[in-house]
Write a protein that holds these residues in place. Structure first.
Motif, mmCIF file in Angstrom:
data_model
loop_
_atom_site.group_PDB
_atom_site.id
_atom_site.type_symbol
_atom_site.label_atom_id
_atom_site.label_comp_id
_atom_site.label_asym_id
_atom_site.label_seq_id
_atom_site.Cartn_x
_atom_site.Cartn_y
_atom_site.Cartn_z
ATOM 1 N N CYS A 181 71.484 29.194 8.248
ATOM 2 C CA CYS A 181 71.348 27.799 7.766
ATOM 3 C C CYS A 181 72.510 26.942 8.283
ATOM 4 O O CYS A 181 72.319 25.785 8.671
ATOM 5 C CB CYS A 181 71.305 27.753 6.239
ATOM 6 N N LYS A 186 70.207 23.456 8.847
ATOM 7 C CA LYS A 186 68.881 23.231 8.236
ATOM 8 C C LYS A 186 68.690 24.193 7.074
ATOM 9 O O LYS A 186 69.316 25.258 7.052
ATOM 10 C CB LYS A 186 67.782 23.552 9.251
ATOM 11 N N PRO A 188 65.564 26.354 4.903
ATOM 12 C CA PRO A 188 64.154 26.738 5.002
ATOM 13 C C PRO A 188 63.332 26.161 3.856
ATOM 14 O O PRO A 188 63.865 25.856 2.788
ATOM 15 C CB PRO A 188 64.207 28.268 4.900
ATOM 16 N N SER A 189 62.006 26.041 4.099
ATOM 17 C CA SER A 189 61.132 25.536 3.033
ATOM 18 C C SER A 189 60.465 26.673 2.253
ATOM 19 O O SER A 189 60.142 26.516 1.087
ATOM 20 C CB SER A 189 60.070 24.608 3.624
ATOM 21 N N LYS A 216 60.627 30.040 6.843
ATOM 22 C CA LYS A 216 59.999 28.926 7.582
ATOM 23 C C LYS A 216 60.868 27.687 7.460
ATOM 24 O O LYS A 216 61.237 27.295 6.351
ATOM 25 C CB LYS A 216 58.629 28.621 6.978
ATOM 26 N N PHE A 217 61.130 27.069 8.611
ATOM 27 C CA PHE A 217 61.916 25.833 8.644
ATOM 28 C C PHE A 217 61.005 24.698 9.130
ATOM 29 O O PHE A 217 59.872 24.939 9.539
ATOM 30 C CB PHE A 217 63.107 25.991 9.592
ATOM 31 N N SER A 218 61.541 23.485 9.120
ATOM 32 C CA SER A 218 60.759 22.345 9.604
ATOM 33 C C SER A 218 60.454 22.515 11.093
ATOM 34 O O SER A 218 61.144 23.276 11.802
ATOM 35 C CB SER A 218 61.527 21.045 9.358
ATOM 36 N N GLN A 219 59.457 21.805 11.575
ATOM 37 C CA GLN A 219 59.034 21.802 12.988
ATOM 38 C C GLN A 219 58.690 23.216 13.486
ATOM 39 O O GLN A 219 58.951 23.571 14.636
ATOM 40 C CB GLN A 219 60.092 21.159 13.878
ATOM 41 N N ASN A 220 58.157 24.023 12.571
ATOM 42 C CA ASN A 220 57.654 25.370 12.909
ATOM 43 C C ASN A 220 58.708 26.368 13.369
ATOM 44 O O ASN A 220 58.364 27.419 13.909
ATOM 45 C CB ASN A 220 56.545 25.290 13.971
ATOM 46 N N LYS A 325 57.671 29.163 -2.050
ATOM 47 C CA LYS A 325 58.334 27.903 -1.675
ATOM 48 C C LYS A 325 59.715 27.860 -2.322
ATOM 49 O O LYS A 325 59.878 28.322 -3.457
ATOM 50 C CB LYS A 325 57.504 26.711 -2.183
#
Ligand SMILES: NC(=O)c1ccc[n+]([C@@H]2O[C@H](COP(=O)([O-])OP(=O)(O)OC[C@H]3O[C@@H](n4cnc5c(N)ncnc54)[C@H](O)[C@@H]3O)[C@@H](O)[C@H]2O)c1
Length: 330
Positions: A181, A186, A188-189, A216-220, A325
């Motif tokens: 991170c 970033k 993760p979601s 899973k993070f943003s933008q795949n 989530k």
């Protein structure tokens, strides 16, 4: 403000004493170690510091303003709450606590106190990882692998086998999750966790001793983390970072960037690792930030709470056997 510290526990706690005592005007004035057999050696090693086997000596002391908690994981929560009630600043070893309920209680208690809290995420002070962070800043990364190769299987059968809520997510993977991170800047979601205990099946360690997480993070962007407590390997933090034309490797076989320009070629990464001499920096930076609020923190309180939220979601996923989530609103 001069730091007058107490340190609880003298395993990794010894490193806390070394980081605090004599740093600028900071002093360790009490060491609390519950194992009475260790007391006489501690008295020899630290003749200028009071050694006690009673917690009360810390909480009744009018001079203390800082406590380093390096006790077993199951004591962290109650010791944190006691420190908050006394407005002591706290450096707590990971994990901060062992349940989401405890995390929420710590957050609430902090709101009504002057206490500042931090946690010893030592990899953020490591020269290799600081340089890797810099090198990947502008890369379009699509996949990261990070493996905590623990290499200390014998340690499984001590207190880690006895603590009821013990979790290797909180005890080991937490370092790699934090590292990723922080490197990516970033959060993760969601997370999916699997695990097994093939290697430790017939031992006193009843929890899973190998864990794998997909974050899973943003933008795949996808990150795979493992907490590999049992693999044959020295203690090591593996990292592989994949972007379109480059792959960065930090493994026991070498640390380098593999690039493609018609042919494949490598650039070695020759930065210090494991870089133990810089590990004191996280504790010392926290001390600096207590004294001066303008000092940039290596890790913020929000980042610590977010990291704990990720770890609790990961353990929830293992329990429920489904993707979970991550809730950052604690
Ligand atoms: N940040 C890191 O890289 C890192 C590395 C190692 C350990 N840790 C954490 O540090 C903590 C301690 O682990 P360790 O490896 O030092 O264990 P350890 O068994 O080597 O040493 C722990 C010491 O603390 C004492 N102790 C335990 N609970 C106590 C209590 N309630 N009051 C007083 N003394 C107490 C024990 O008697 C023992 O001497 C754990 O939470 C662990 O997760 C963090």
């Amino acid at each position: 403000m001069n730091i007058k510290a107490a340190v609880i526990g003298t395993g990794i706690g010894i490193k806390h004493i070394e980081a605090i005592d004599g740093y600028k005007s900071s002093k360790v004035i009490i060491i609390y170690e519950k194992n009475k057999k260790k007391v006489s050696n501690l008295k020899k090693k630290f003749p200028h510091i009071k050694i006690t086997s009673s917690e009360k000596d810390i909480f009744n002391d009018k001079n203390i303003n800082f406590v380093s908690i390096a006790s077993y994981d199951n004591f962290h929560f109650s010791q944190i709450i006691k420190c908050i009630n006394k407005n002591f600043n706290i450096m707590v070893e990971k994990p901060l606590c062992l349940s989401l309920r405890e995390l929420i209680s710590v957050k609430k208690a902090l709101k009504r106190s002057k206490t500042k809290i931090s946690s010893n995420m030592v990899l953020r002070a490591n020269k290799m990882f600081i340089n890797i962070k810099h090198k990947i800043k502008n890369e379009k990364i699509f996949y990261v692998e990070s493996d905590y190769m623990w290499g200390r299987i014998e340690k499984l059968f001590g207190w880690r086998s006895k603590v009821k809520n013990f979790s290797f997510t909180l005890g080991a993977a937490i370092h790699m999750i934090d590292l990723v991170c922080w490197l990516l800047n970033k959060r993760p979601s969601s997370v999916i966790t699997l695990g097994n205990k093939i290697v430790t099946k017939n031992t006193i360690f009843k929890k899973k001793s190998f864990l794998i997480y997909l974050l899973k993070f943003s933008q795949n962007l996808i990150v795979k983390v493992t907490a590999n407590m049992v693999g044959t390997h020295e203690h090591f933090h593996n990292l592989k970072i994949y972007s379109k034309n480059k792959t960065l490797f930090h493994t026991r076989d070498g640390s380098y960037i593999l690039k493609k320009n018609k042919k494949l070629f490598t650039n070695n990464l020759s930065y210090a690792y494991p870089d133990k001499k810089n590990r004191k920096k996280v504790i010392r930076n926290f001390i600096d930030s207590i004294k001066n609020s303008n000092v940039k923190k290596i890790i913020s309180q929000k980042e610590i709470f977010d990291l704990m939220s990720i770890c609790f979601a990961a353990d929830e996923s293992l329990k429920l056997n489904r993707e979970v989530k991550i809730n950052y609103k604690i």
